[in-house]
Design a protein around this motif. Structure first.
Motif, short mmCIF file in Angstrom:
data_model
loop_
_atom_site.label_atom_id
_atom_site.label_comp_id
_atom_site.label_asym_id
_atom_site.label_seq_id
_atom_site.Cartn_x
_atom_site.Cartn_y
_atom_site.Cartn_z
N LYS A 104 4.60 -10.83 -6.25
CA LYS A 104 3.57 -11.60 -5.76
C LYS A 104 3.11 -12.50 -4.52
O LYS A 104 3.13 -12.57 -3.33
CB LYS A 104 2.59 -12.62 -6.96
CG LYS A 104 2.10 -11.63 -7.81
CD LYS A 104 0.63 -11.67 -7.91
CE LYS A 104 0.06 -11.66 -9.08
NZ LYS A 104 -1.08 -9.96 -8.93
N ARG A 152 12.53 -0.05 -4.42
CA ARG A 152 11.43 -0.55 -3.31
C ARG A 152 11.67 -1.34 -2.88
O ARG A 152 10.94 -1.67 -2.27
CB ARG A 152 9.39 -0.36 -3.36
CG ARG A 152 9.45 1.25 -4.01
CD ARG A 152 7.99 1.62 -4.66
NE ARG A 152 7.03 0.86 -5.46
CZ ARG A 152 7.99 1.49 -6.86
NH1 ARG A 152 8.43 2.86 -6.86
NH2 ARG A 152 7.59 0.90 -8.19
N CYS A 167 4.30 -9.84 -2.36
CA CYS A 167 3.96 -8.99 -0.93
C CYS A 167 3.04 -9.79 -0.25
O CYS A 167 2.77 -9.18 0.42
CB CYS A 167 2.11 -8.84 -2.19
SG CYS A 167 3.33 -7.40 -3.52
N ASN A 224 1.63 -3.55 0.25
CA ASN A 224 1.09 -3.41 -0.45
C ASN A 224 0.69 -4.18 -2.19
O ASN A 224 2.08 -2.98 -2.12
CB ASN A 224 0.06 -2.37 -0.01
CG ASN A 224 -0.61 -1.64 -0.87
OD1 ASN A 224 -1.29 -2.12 -2.11
ND2 ASN A 224 -1.01 -0.50 -0.96
N GLU A 225 0.59 -4.51 -2.64
CA GLU A 225 0.55 -4.97 -3.59
C GLU A 225 0.87 -3.17 -4.89
O GLU A 225 1.94 -2.84 -5.99
CB GLU A 225 -0.28 -5.66 -4.66
CG GLU A 225 0.77 -6.18 -5.92
CD GLU A 225 -0.15 -7.49 -6.74
OE1 GLU A 225 -0.35 -7.04 -7.63
OE2 GLU A 225 -0.79 -8.18 -6.19
N ASP A 226 -0.17 -2.60 -4.81
CA ASP A 226 -0.14 -1.16 -5.24
C ASP A 226 1.16 -0.26 -5.05
O ASP A 226 1.40 0.47 -5.84
CB ASP A 226 -0.94 -0.72 -4.45
CG ASP A 226 -1.66 0.74 -6.02
OD1 ASP A 226 -1.01 0.42 -7.12
OD2 ASP A 226 -2.41 1.22 -5.49
N TRP A 227 1.07 -0.26 -3.62
CA TRP A 227 3.14 0.21 -3.29
C TRP A 227 4.76 -0.50 -3.94
O TRP A 227 4.21 0.36 -4.20
CB TRP A 227 3.15 -0.43 -1.57
CG TRP A 227 4.48 0.47 -0.96
CD1 TRP A 227 4.59 1.85 -0.89
CD2 TRP A 227 5.45 0.17 -1.73
NE1 TRP A 227 6.00 2.17 -0.78
CE2 TRP A 227 6.70 1.13 -1.12
CE3 TRP A 227 6.20 -1.04 -1.48
CZ2 TRP A 227 7.96 0.62 -0.66
CZ3 TRP A 227 7.38 -1.68 -1.77
CH2 TRP A 227 8.46 -0.49 -0.59
N LEU A 236 3.93 -2.02 -6.47
CA LEU A 236 4.64 -1.71 -8.50
C LEU A 236 4.23 -0.18 -8.90
O LEU A 236 4.71 0.35 -9.89
CB LEU A 236 3.09 -2.17 -9.06
CG LEU A 236 2.71 -4.22 -8.89
CD1 LEU A 236 1.80 -4.58 -9.47
CD2 LEU A 236 4.29 -5.06 -9.76
N ASN A 237 3.05 0.71 -7.71
CA ASN A 237 2.92 1.71 -8.35
C ASN A 237 4.19 2.95 -7.60
O ASN A 237 3.78 4.34 -7.67
CB ASN A 237 1.81 2.12 -9.01
CG ASN A 237 1.52 1.07 -9.36
OD1 ASN A 237 2.08 0.87 -10.49
ND2 ASN A 237 0.25 0.45 -9.61
N THR A 287 2.28 3.30 -4.91
CA THR A 287 1.31 4.21 -4.04
C THR A 287 0.85 3.16 -2.21
O THR A 287 0.94 2.84 -2.36
CB THR A 287 -0.33 3.63 -4.57
OG1 THR A 287 0.49 4.06 -5.96
CG2 THR A 287 -0.84 4.43 -4.04
N ASP A 288 1.04 4.94 -1.31
CA ASP A 288 1.04 4.19 -0.01
C ASP A 288 -0.68 3.33 0.01
O ASP A 288 -1.12 4.39 -0.27
CB ASP A 288 1.16 5.20 1.15
CG ASP A 288 2.68 6.16 1.01
OD1 ASP A 288 3.31 5.10 0.76
OD2 ASP A 288 3.35 7.05 1.71
#
Length: 87
Positions: A52, A6, A55, A61-64, A66-67, A69-70
């Motif tokens: 961090k 990513r 981001c 987006n930290e969630d994107w 790490l995971n 997720t959009d």
């Protein structure tokens, strides 16, 4: 897709930066970026702080990151000069 994939996708396809430019924005060398993208960072404890920073610096987006997720980028609140003047 893994985190390192990513990061490479973000850098190449969305920010259109080479490894040197990306590293300069983050305050690290090109070799650090290369190692992140190869998932071969010599000091893995650096990963979290660099993620961090990515981001924060690029409004990702930290969630994107790490995971996966959009959405990829943080949806910022819009600023309206008209609303500001009214207040």
């Amino acid at each position: 897709m893994e985190i390192y994939e990513r990061i490479r996708e973000l850098r190449k396809n969305h920010l259109h930066m080479n490894q040197t430019e990306f590293g300069e924005r983050l305050g690290v060398s090109r070799s650090v970026i290369k190692n992140i993208e190869l998932n071969a960072l010599a000091r893995p404890e650096q990963k979290l702080s660099l993620m961090k920073l990515i981001c924060s610096e690029f409004d990702v987006n930290e969630d994107w990151l790490l995971n996966g997720t959009d959405p990829m980028f943080v949806q910022s609140d819009t600023f309206s000069l008209d609303d500001f003047v009214k207040s």
